[in-house]
Motif scaffolding. Structure first.
Motif, PDB file in Angstrom:
ATOM      1  N   ARG A 216      -4.695   6.108   4.421  1.00 15.52           N
ATOM      2  CA  ARG A 216      -4.530   4.737   3.923  1.00 15.52           C
ATOM      3  C   ARG A 216      -5.902   4.110   3.669  1.00 15.52           C
ATOM      4  NH1 ARG A 216      -1.968   0.414   7.805  1.00 15.52           N
ATOM      5  NH2 ARG A 216      -3.815   1.062   8.934  1.00 15.52           N
ATOM      6  N   GLU A 217      -6.839   4.312   4.570  1.00 14.43           N
ATOM      7  CA  GLU A 217      -8.179   3.735   4.417  1.00 14.43           C
ATOM      8  C   GLU A 217      -8.835   4.214   3.123  1.00 14.43           C
ATOM      9  OE1 GLU A 217     -12.439   3.595   6.823  1.00 14.43           O
ATOM     10  OE2 GLU A 217     -10.860   4.937   7.515  1.00 14.43           O
TER      11      GLU A 217
ATOM     12  N   ARG B 187      -7.000   2.789   0.023  1.00 12.27           N
ATOM     13  CA  ARG B 187      -7.302   1.365  -0.189  1.00 12.27           C
ATOM     14  C   ARG B 187      -8.649   1.185  -0.888  1.00 12.27           C
ATOM     15  NH1 ARG B 187      -5.226  -1.682   5.293  1.00 12.27           N
ATOM     16  NH2 ARG B 187      -3.078  -1.977   4.574  1.00 12.27           N
TER      17      ARG B 187
ATOM     18  N   ASP C 125      -6.007  -3.695  -4.351  1.00 14.03           N
ATOM     19  CA  ASP C 125      -4.933  -4.624  -4.007  1.00 14.03           C
ATOM     20  C   ASP C 125      -3.595  -3.957  -3.720  1.00 14.03           C
ATOM     21  OD1 ASP C 125      -6.685  -6.727  -4.358  1.00 14.03           O
ATOM     22  OD2 ASP C 125      -6.156  -7.008  -6.461  1.00 14.03           O
TER      23      ASP C 125
ATOM     24  N   ARG D  92      -0.439  -2.383  -2.047  1.00 11.16           N
ATOM     25  CA  ARG D  92       0.178  -2.548  -0.722  1.00 11.16           C
ATOM     26  C   ARG D  92       0.448  -1.157  -0.161  1.00 11.16           C
ATOM     27  NH1 ARG D  92       3.972  -6.227  -3.346  1.00 11.16           N
ATOM     28  NH2 ARG D  92       5.459  -4.585  -2.953  1.00 11.16           N
TER      29      ARG D  92
ATOM     30  N   ALA E 155      -2.208   4.817  -5.398  1.00 12.54           N
ATOM     31  CA  ALA E 155      -2.827   3.505  -5.165  1.00 12.54           C
ATOM     32  C   ALA E 155      -3.420   2.942  -6.448  1.00 12.54           C
ATOM     33  CB  ALA E 155      -3.889   3.619  -4.076  1.00 12.54           C
TER      34      ALA E 155
ATOM     35  N   THR F  62      -1.729  -0.497  -8.906  1.00 15.20           N
ATOM     36  CA  THR F  62      -2.421  -1.752  -9.208  1.00 15.20           C
ATOM     37  C   THR F  62      -2.172  -2.241 -10.629  1.00 15.20           C
ATOM     38  OG1 THR F  62      -4.455  -0.619  -9.866  1.00 15.20           O
ATOM     39  CG2 THR F  62      -4.247  -1.272  -7.540  1.00 15.20           C
TER      40      THR F  62
END
Length: 128
Positions: A18-19, A22, A27, A29, A102, A106
């Motif tokens: 996740r890190e 991101r 942005d 979720r 990810a 966006t």
């Protein structure tokens, strides 16, 4: 916006993925679910369902990325129990797929199908 859930048998692995995602997805979720509720290595449907519901937000749907076989089964059970209107498991490598998802999530026009496809495209990328 389409939400993303990263599921791993290890809490630290899920949080690390996740890190990294991101960093690429800004942005997006993204929720991380790893390990069992009592801290062991493994997965259970309850926390996965909670993560799906947490990122479902405005009804944009959810793409779930998983690391190993039993995580698929538990993610599918969680999807059946979740309140999210649309949620799917991507057949993608979890780290690379999470990065692609990810970035795709966006886009203001992102759909669950487009984010899932972006995640699954990661399987085609050679590392050498």
């Amino acid at each position: 916006m389409v939400g993303i859930v990263v599921v791993s048998h290890s809490r630290r692995a899920a949080e690390g993925i996740r890190e990294i995602a991101r960093e690429m997805g800004g942005d997006a979720r993204i929720e991380a679910v790893g390990g069992t509720e009592d801290g062991r290595v493994g997965t259970t449907p309850g926390p996965i369902r909670e993560a799906i519901d947490a990122v479902a937000g405005d009804g944009g749907g959810v793409v779930v990325l998983v690391d190993l076989g039993s995580a698929v089964m538990n993610a599918e059970l969680a999807i059946e129990e979740a309140d999210a209107t649309e949620a799917v498991v991507a057949d993608a490598p979890v780290l690379e797929g999470a990065l692609n998802a990810a970035v795709a999530a966006t886009s203001p026009t992102a759909t669950v199908e487009a984010v899932r496809e972006a995640a699954e495209e990661a399987a085609e990328v050679s590392k050498l």
